[in-house]
Design a protein around this motif. Structure first.
Motif: not given
Length: 923
Positions: A267-272, A576-583, A610-617
């Motif tokens: 799970d990869i959350d990309i947040t601006g 190897r991470a399962k939950k990733v927050y990219l800010l 298999k990557h679930r990527i969500r982008e948000q502001m």
């Protein structure tokens, strides 16, 4: 989740139970701590711990040399430079250090990559000569010196190398070069097995070391992934693809370990988020959420830009326990650092035994200074600041300081020196060593004072500064190279290298670290900040004297290789991470914000199945402020304050303030809140107005009761400049108006008066008879305001009363710009409802007071003289029936009847307890 280090230890122990005879080499010390834990957790019997080295420690072991600090290295380089360079061409240490730092970085790279120094320096000097003036038959001395400098680089390098090797110390690159020479001897003496773990981008020396050890039976465990190795364009696998295909060892041996974790579900959350502080606060939100969900275990906060550390420390939720922060708190962010910054700024600003007031105020009002400058409970600094402001002291002398801080001594100094002698002193005739010793004495004095306050953190800061100044003192004693000017640069260089370590558990709880500290470490939840271009990767930054094409030719790293290093670190964190927050910083207005990193673009453009990527502001949840201030209800105590003001007298100016905005009247007239008084380096508009008013008073006061003549005006012209100079000295206390903007203001004041006196001459030449009746008269009259039981007065000071051709006229001077329309009204209600007509309101106030307090008879006239609009002449108050109707300049009983009605309504509103003070919207 099985970490990389766990996989490595499991592999080793499956083959070799006797780990005591193994030497492990890892990229950094932090990885060594985690490796030791993995070994300890998996051992079933008691054994001696193996030796674990960071790569820098291991290379030093190979070379037999000691690593020197950057500061010592530059001093050693300067000693070599002075020996080689002719005296007439030598630069002082301050100028030398500006380019020497870059040169030492180049020396380091040349050695780390095992480049033949004679070849690259010869090539470099030839290129520089080709670039500049190679066709010139005759070269200037500057050109000759420039070319000679590049030809001398090899001599500098050789001399520095020989000097350091003779002392058994060196910089990192030379240590690598020497280590290569000693490998064979080391292997003959040490028969232990060596295992290298988790390396990526190797310089040529490291690559040669690893290959030599591989040939002697060592093992290397790489930490990479199938997704990076099989994609020939993926930068994260750039270096290891090269090692796998180019090293002879891997022609016959397997390349391990290539895992297949990156393609697993994530799970990869990309947040601006706008701004650095905004990112820190968003991390707070994430951590609180993880804490509440019980998912905080095995979590890391990785700072893409370590400048985020300070706001991040304040953003970590207080309820979290077991936090470990790698790297320590930068000493440069401590309050003592900002105090010494103010100290050195004050030192650098000293000229001829005086200091600019702002530097002095910055130092003595610093929070660290308060205990130092308090005597018997009295804050001497606060008192001196008020003295500076009251007397408009732009430049402060030693005498001023001694008088202000009499009785304060530095007990830690050898001779019980007055404290001002340590804080403020002239640079003339003083050495860098003297300044250093003063800094040490100040540090010890602060230690004595703050030790009584039981502040261990502050004392730790002071101890680190004590170490810094003693280190500088040691270098200065040894090399005798520092000037006072160069001292500040060396101090800042040392300061940037210092940190105050945090107490924490490195193996448990939340981990906060920089990108490089994450090498070899794996976490299930990763929060990565500052994923912007310019941070991850850092871009094309980096100073070097070696041009790009020469770097390519000799195999030196360029920004392309640096980008690949950042790519590896970024993707390895995700591996190897399962939950990733990219800010990332979405603020396009900041220098390092707006553009998300290319790594984010790669993740979203070429996503794994298999990557679930969500982008948000994300934006701050800010509650909007009310559009206006809350009205202030008139309490009994507030009504009492209004009564006192009414009995003392309302001034036309204060009433105009109420018309403009009742809240301004409340703050200024009742609460007595005024704008902060500051030293005027350049003359303010109100100060200039006071000077002009006072000058006109001195010129016209002697003419009271006389008819103004051309002879009078001619005499005024002669005396005006002298009176203005005196008034400048009286009003603009301590200010210098002999140069700069103040001189311009002085000349403007003189020009205003010249123009005014010329206008007066013109009036007389036109045949007008002008008689001066009063000058600067103080007035106060009682008002019978209906509905108010207590006394009410109106007070003010009229600038001038005159008769012109028998007509009485009251005159008010204005140094600002006024237009005739400002004193011409069509509706009486406008006087107290529209601030545009405040000048007309004030003229009527002065006229009413003069009529009520003297024997003057109506009708009269009232006018404003605007020094910024003298071409309009006397702008008289006038009443008009409409916009284009004729003006009536006469002030009659009827005029006062309408005016007093408005005046009483205004004062009645001020004194009405049911009408609160409310903010008035200014259009």
């Amino acid at each position: 989740m099985k970490t990389f280090l766990a996989e490595v230890v499991e592999n080793i122990l499956s083959r070799d139970k006797n780990i005591s005879d193994i030497t492990f080499i890892v990229p950094g010390k932090r990885a060594g701590v985690f490796l030791k834990r993995e070994l300890q957790n998996r051992m079933t019997r008691t054994v001696f711990a193996p030796r674990i080295y960071s790569v820098e420690e291991f290379v030093q072991e190979l070379s037999g040399l000691t690593l020197v600090s950057n500061i010592q290295l530059i001093f050693e380089f300067y000693a070599v430079y002075r020996n080689i360079t002719p005296e007439e061409q030598r630069e002082d240490f301050y100028n030398f250090s500006k380019w020497a730092q870059v040169m030492l970085q180049d020396f380091n790279e040349i050695d780390r990559y095992l480049i033949p120094p004679e070849a690259i320096f010869s090539h470099l000097s030839s290129v520089k000569e080709l670039d500049h003036w190679y066709l010139s038959d005759q070269k200037t001395p500057l050109q000759e010196q420039y070319i000679a400098f590049w030809k001398t680089l090899e001599h500098y390098y050789t001399a520095l190398r020989d000097e350091l090797l003779g002392k058994q110390c060196s910089y990192q690159g030379l240590i690598y070069r020497e280590a290569i020479e000693n490998i064979e001897h080391y292997l003959d003496q040490n028969h232990q097995k060596h295992i290298f773990i988790g390396f990526n981008a190797l310089n040529n020396a490291e690559a040669a070391i690893l290959q030599d050890f591989l040939a002697s039976g060592a093992e290397v465990f790489w930490d990479t992934d199938k997704a990076f190795m099989e994609d020939p364009e993926h930068d994260a696998g750039l270096f290891m693809r090269q090692y796998k295909t180019r090293w002879k060892h891997y022609e016959k041996h397997p390349f391990h370990t290539i895992s297949d974790h990156f393609s697993n579900a994530k799970d990869i959350d990309i947040t601006g988020i706008p701004g650095k502080t905004g990112q820190a606060m968003y991390v707070h939100t994430i951590l609180s959420k993880l804490k509440n969900e019980g998912k905080l275990e095995n979590t890391a906060v990785v700072l893409g830009n370590e400048e985020l550390l300070n706001p991040m420390l304040n953003a970590i939720p207080e309820e979290l326990e077991g936090i470990n922060i790698t790297g320590g708190f930068p000493l440069a962010f401590s309050p003592v650092a900002s105090w010494f910054h103010a100290f050195f700024q004050t030192l650098e600003s000293e000229k001829h035994g005086t200091w600019h007031y702002q530097n002095v105020i910055n130092l003595i009002t610093h929070p660290v200074s308060k205990p130092l400058l308090t005597l018997h409970g009295n804050d001497l600094a606060e008192k001196f600041v008020r003295h500076i402001q009251d007397n408009n002291m732009v430049f402060i002398t030693q005498e001023h300081l001694k008088e202000a801080f009499t009785g304060l001594t530095a007990a830690s100094a050898d001779d019980n020196t007055p404290l001002t002698g340590l804080l403020f002193f002239s640079k003339n005739g003083i050495t860098a060593g003297d300044v250093i010793r003063k800094c040490i004495a100040l540090t010890m004095h602060m230690k004595d004072i703050y030790a009584r306050q039981d502040n261990p953190v502050f004392l730790e800061y002071l101890y680190r500064f004590y170490e810094i100044f003693n280190q500088i003192d040691l270098f200065d004693e040894k090399y005798r190279a520092l000037s006072v000017h160069a001292l500040t640069g060396i101090y800042r260089e040392l300061l940037l290298q210092q940190t105050v370590d945090f107490q924490g558990e490195p193996l448990e709880g939340l981990q906060v670290m920089g990108v490089l500290e994450s090498r070899n470490l794996d976490y299930e939840t990763v929060i990565l900040t500052s994923v912007n271009e310019g941070d991850l990767p850092s871009g094309k930054s980096g100073n070097s004297f070696i041009p790009f094409d020469i770097k390519i030719a000799y195999g030196l790293p360029t920004y392309k290789e640096k980008d690949a290093i950042y790519a590896y670190h970024f993707y390895r964190l995700l591996q190897r991470a399962k939950k990733v927050y990219l800010l990332y910083n979405s603020d396009s207005g900041s220098f390092d914000g707006g553009e998300k990193s290319r790594f984010i673009q790669q993740l979203t453009t070429f996503p794994q199945e298999k990557h679930r990527i969500r982008e948000q502001m994300a934006v701050p949840d800010a509650t909007p402020l009310p559009p206006t201030a809350t009205p202030v209800t008139k309490t009994p105590s507030l009504m009492e304050a209004i009564r006192i003001i009414a009995e003392k007298g309302f001034s036309p100016t204060s009433l105009s303030n109420y018309i403009r905005n009742p809240m301004d009247f409340y703050k200024q007239a009742i609460l007595k809140i005024s704008d902060e008084y500051e030293v005027e380096e350049t003359i303010a508009a109100n100060t200039l107005g006071t000077i002009i008013h006072d000058t006109l008073e001195d010129l016209y006061k002697p003419l009271t009761g006389q008819v103004l003549t051309a002879v009078h005006l001619e005499d005024m012209k002669k005396r005006a400049s002298g009176i203005i100079a005196v008034k400048f000295g009286e009003v603009y206390k301590g200010g210098d108006f002999s140069r700069g903007k103040n001189l311009l203001s002085y000349e403007v004041a003189k020009q205003y008066l010249r123009n005014f006196l010329q206008a007066e001459e013109k009036r007389i030449e036109e045949g007008n008879t002008i008689k001066i009746i009063e000058i600067e008269s103080n007035l106060k009259v009682k008002l019978d305001v209906p509905g108010i039981s207590h006394p009410v007065f109106l007070k003010g000071k009229v600038d001038r009363v005159e008769t012109i051709n028998g007509t009485l006229c009251f005159i008010d001077y204005k140094t600002g710009k006024v237009e005739p329309s400002d004193v011409e009204i069509t509706a009486w209600e406008d006087l107290i409802s529209d601030y545009k007509y405040s000048k007309a309101f004030q003229l009527l106030c002065y006229s009413y007071m003069l009529i009520q307090s003297s024997s003057y008879r109506l009708p009269v006239e009232a006018a404003i003289i605007s020094f910024k609009n003298l071409r309009k002449g006397f702008m008289k108050f006038a009443k008009k029936e409409g916009p284009r109707s004729e003006r009536d300049y006469a002030i009659t009983p009827e005029t006062f009847e309408h005016f007093t009605g408005q005046l009483y309504d205004l004062i009645g509103e001020i004194c009405d307890p049911s009408v609160p003070f409310a903010e008035k919207e200014i259009i």
